[in-house]
Write an enzyme that holds these catalytic residues in place. Structure first.
Site, PDB file in Angstrom:
ATOM      1  N   TYR A 156       1.666  11.471  -1.034  1.00 36.05           N
ATOM      2  CA  TYR A 156       2.602  10.378  -0.735  1.00 36.05           C
ATOM      3  C   TYR A 156       2.178   9.147  -1.519  1.00 36.05           C
ATOM      4  CZ  TYR A 156       5.421   6.957   1.762  1.00 36.05           C
ATOM      5  OH  TYR A 156       6.326   5.970   2.075  1.00 36.05           O
ATOM      6  N   ASP A 257      -4.077   6.316  -7.415  1.00 38.83           N
ATOM      7  CA  ASP A 257      -3.456   5.585  -6.315  1.00 38.83           C
ATOM      8  C   ASP A 257      -4.557   5.349  -5.292  1.00 38.83           C
ATOM      9  OD1 ASP A 257      -2.232   4.705  -4.049  1.00 38.83           O
ATOM     10  OD2 ASP A 257      -0.593   6.159  -4.087  1.00 38.83           O
ATOM     11  N   LYS A 284      -2.820  -2.169   1.034  1.00 38.70           N
ATOM     12  CA  LYS A 284      -3.500  -2.037   2.340  1.00 38.70           C
ATOM     13  C   LYS A 284      -4.714  -2.968   2.450  1.00 38.70           C
ATOM     14  CE  LYS A 284      -1.550   2.452   3.326  1.00 38.70           C
ATOM     15  NZ  LYS A 284      -0.702   2.676   4.468  1.00 38.70           N
TER      16      LYS A 284
HETATM   17  N1  PMP Z   1       0.217   5.232  -1.727  1.00 39.04           N
HETATM   18  C1  PMP Z   1      -0.555   5.708  -0.752  1.00 39.04           C
HETATM   19  C2  PMP Z   1      -1.749   6.526  -1.108  1.00 39.04           C
HETATM   20  C3  PMP Z   1      -0.247   5.446   0.587  1.00 39.04           C
HETATM   21  O1  PMP Z   1      -1.039   5.936   1.553  1.00 39.04           O
HETATM   22  C4  PMP Z   1       0.876   4.668   0.890  1.00 39.04           C
HETATM   23  C5  PMP Z   1       1.276   4.348   2.316  1.00 39.04           C
HETATM   24  N2  PMP Z   1       0.648   5.001   3.314  1.00 39.04           N
HETATM   25  C6  PMP Z   1       1.656   4.193  -0.173  1.00 39.04           C
HETATM   26  C7  PMP Z   1       1.297   4.476  -1.461  1.00 39.04           C
HETATM   27  C8  PMP Z   1       2.877   3.360   0.095  1.00 39.04           C
HETATM   28  O2  PMP Z   1       2.499   2.120   0.565  1.00 39.04           O
HETATM   29  P1  PMP Z   1       3.543   1.174   1.343  1.00 39.04           P
HETATM   30  O3  PMP Z   1       3.769   1.779   2.680  1.00 39.04           O
HETATM   31  O4  PMP Z   1       2.838  -0.148   1.399  1.00 39.04           O
HETATM   32  O5  PMP Z   1       4.773   1.121   0.498  1.00 39.04           O
END
Ligand code: PMP
Length: 448
Positions: A156, A257, A284
């Protein structure tokens, strides 16, 4: 049948403890789909509504206290309302919330991030993980003049179309082992003519297959160095190094990521595994509880932005309140000395889980990396998304409700998530967490 009965009993207990959440959810359902602001926050029978939070704890609207390992889906590695963050935000609120113009704190934060990723020297800010991966992929495409990207099955990376591919495909959809089929993640996402190819994490054959077939068109390979949206799946020894080599060989950029993994250490997963990516996506934990994200790369690659060949903008980018929070989080709270302390607490929790599971004879795998970890019930080993789908989700639900009824939000609801430890957690929190789990096991809640 027995498991269902026990689960139903725990859910009844949950409902009797949380009537205020139920009433608020019913009200919210009249004006919001699912009664929530995010699909991920909804679960049956209804989600907890939170009234306040502090440090390692949250309190729901009925006054129940919980040790919080949801921590806003892993964003709050500073813990709730860290005084340094609140102080910096309050000071900024007194002089302005947004300017839509430049301010001094932006480059301070960019420099702080580059100190953590010393092989990268240019930062652009945005507001969410979704935006960070969107811009990172566009950057790779603009820089390489190539159109395709490779992502991992089960990974994700946010909600934009090029990564809403093969997020949770079923075994009927996922295709061959070494050339997984791209599968649209939900209605509204079209994969007709998608430029996204799919490989399996920890499986070099599938990556090599994609690169052999389309290598000269692949702009980037994007992955989480530790896969975190299917519990916690660490990379096999040498895997990330091999991916790095393949990317270089085929002229594709490697995007880490690190939205979650950046809190593994001061220098994130790149430092832990000693692998140098071309672009890093952050969000985050870097915001200390505020919506902050960044994509980070080299001046050579970011030249496509510098020269205005690629557009990157955003009304809320680097707004001073959020940047003040991020600076306080990175400079004053998430200092190098904090990571080993949090990691050791996470190891303590993982070891405790393993001991209790083994005493109870319960089949489950406990994996942890950095400040995150997960219990995956009913499996012995997991190295790919396909392995992970074999987990026992009913047992997991018994676990989650059993824990929440004993004052511990062991992780966000949904079994693809994981626990997070913050600087605010204490050894006492971990002991209480394990005590609750021991009770769940000794009351036979998990037995089928
Ligand atoms: N990349 C990763 C690895 C994530 O865990 C998340 C969200 N859990 C995202 C991208 C997307 O982040 P956001 O919810 O702030 O759009």
């Amino acid at each position: 049948m027995k498991t269902i009965t026990r689960l139903e009993r725990e859910i009844e207990k949950y409902e009797s403890r949380t009537p205020g959440s139920k009433a608020l959810w019913q009200k919210a359902s009249r004006s919001m789909p699912m009664g929530t602001a995010s699909n991920s926050r909804m679960y049956d029978p209804y989600p907890l509504f939170i009234a306040r939070a502090s440090g390692s704890k949250v309190w729901d609207v009925d006054g129940n206290e919980y040790i919080d390992h949801n921590l806003s889906f892993g964003a709050l590695v500073t813990g709730h309302r860290h005084p340094a963050v609140i102080g910096a935000v309050s000071a900024q609120l007194a002089v302005g919330t947004m300017y839509g113009m430049s301010h001094a704190l932006e480059s301070d934060l960019a420099e702080e991030i580059c100190r953590r990723y010393p092989f990268l020297d240019r930062v652009r800010f945005s507001n969410s993980g979704t935006e960070a991966t969107l811009h990172a992929l566009r950057l790779a495409k603009a820089y390489t003049s190539r159109a395709k990207v490779i992502k991992m099955e089960g990974a994700y990376h946010g909600l934009h179309d090029s990564v809403m591919v093969s997020v949770k495909p079923t075994d009927k959809e996922w295709g061959a082992h070494d050339s997984p089929s791209p599968v649209a993640a939900c209605e509204g996402v079209s994969i007709d003519g998608t430029d996204t190819l799919v490989a399996q994490f920890n499986d070099l054959d599938s990556l090599q297959h994609g690169l052999r077939e389309s290598g000269d068109q692949v702009a980037a390979v994007i992955l989480e160095p530790v896969m975190m949206n299917v519990g916690v799946i660490p990379p096999k020894p040498g895997y990330l190094q091999a991916v790095r080599k393949l990317c270089t060989q085929y002229g594709a950029l490697l995007i880490f990521d690190e939205v979650k993994t950046s809190s593994m250490s001061y220098g994130g997963a790149a430092e832990v595994f000693g692998v140098v990516p071309d672009i890093v996506c952050l969000s985050k934990s870097i915001g200390g509880g505020f919506p902050l994200a960044a994509f980070v790369s080299t001046s050579k690659i970011m030249e496509v932005i510098e020269s205005r060949k690629m557009m990157h903008a955003g009304t809320y980018n680097a707004n001073p309140v959020v940047v003040a929070a991020g600076l306080a989080a990175l400079r004053q709270v998430l200092t190098p000395d904090k990571y080993p302390v949090m990691r050791s607490m996470s190891d303590h929790l993982a070891d405790g889980y393993r001991a209790i599971l083994s005493e109870g004879g319960i089949p489950a795998l406990v994996t942890n990396a950095g400040v995150n970890g997960a219990v995956t019930f009913g499996v012995e080993s997991v190295s790919t998304y396909r392995d992970w789908t074999k987990m026992d989700t009913k047992m997991w639900q018994c676990f989650w409700f059993g824990m929440v009824n004993r004052g511990v939000i062991a992780q966000p609801y949904w079994w693809d998530e994981q626990w997070t430890i913050s600087v605010a957690h204490s050894e006492d929190d971990i002991d209480r967490h394990l005590e609750a789990f021991r009770e769940v096991v000794s009351e036979g809640l998990l037995y089928l």
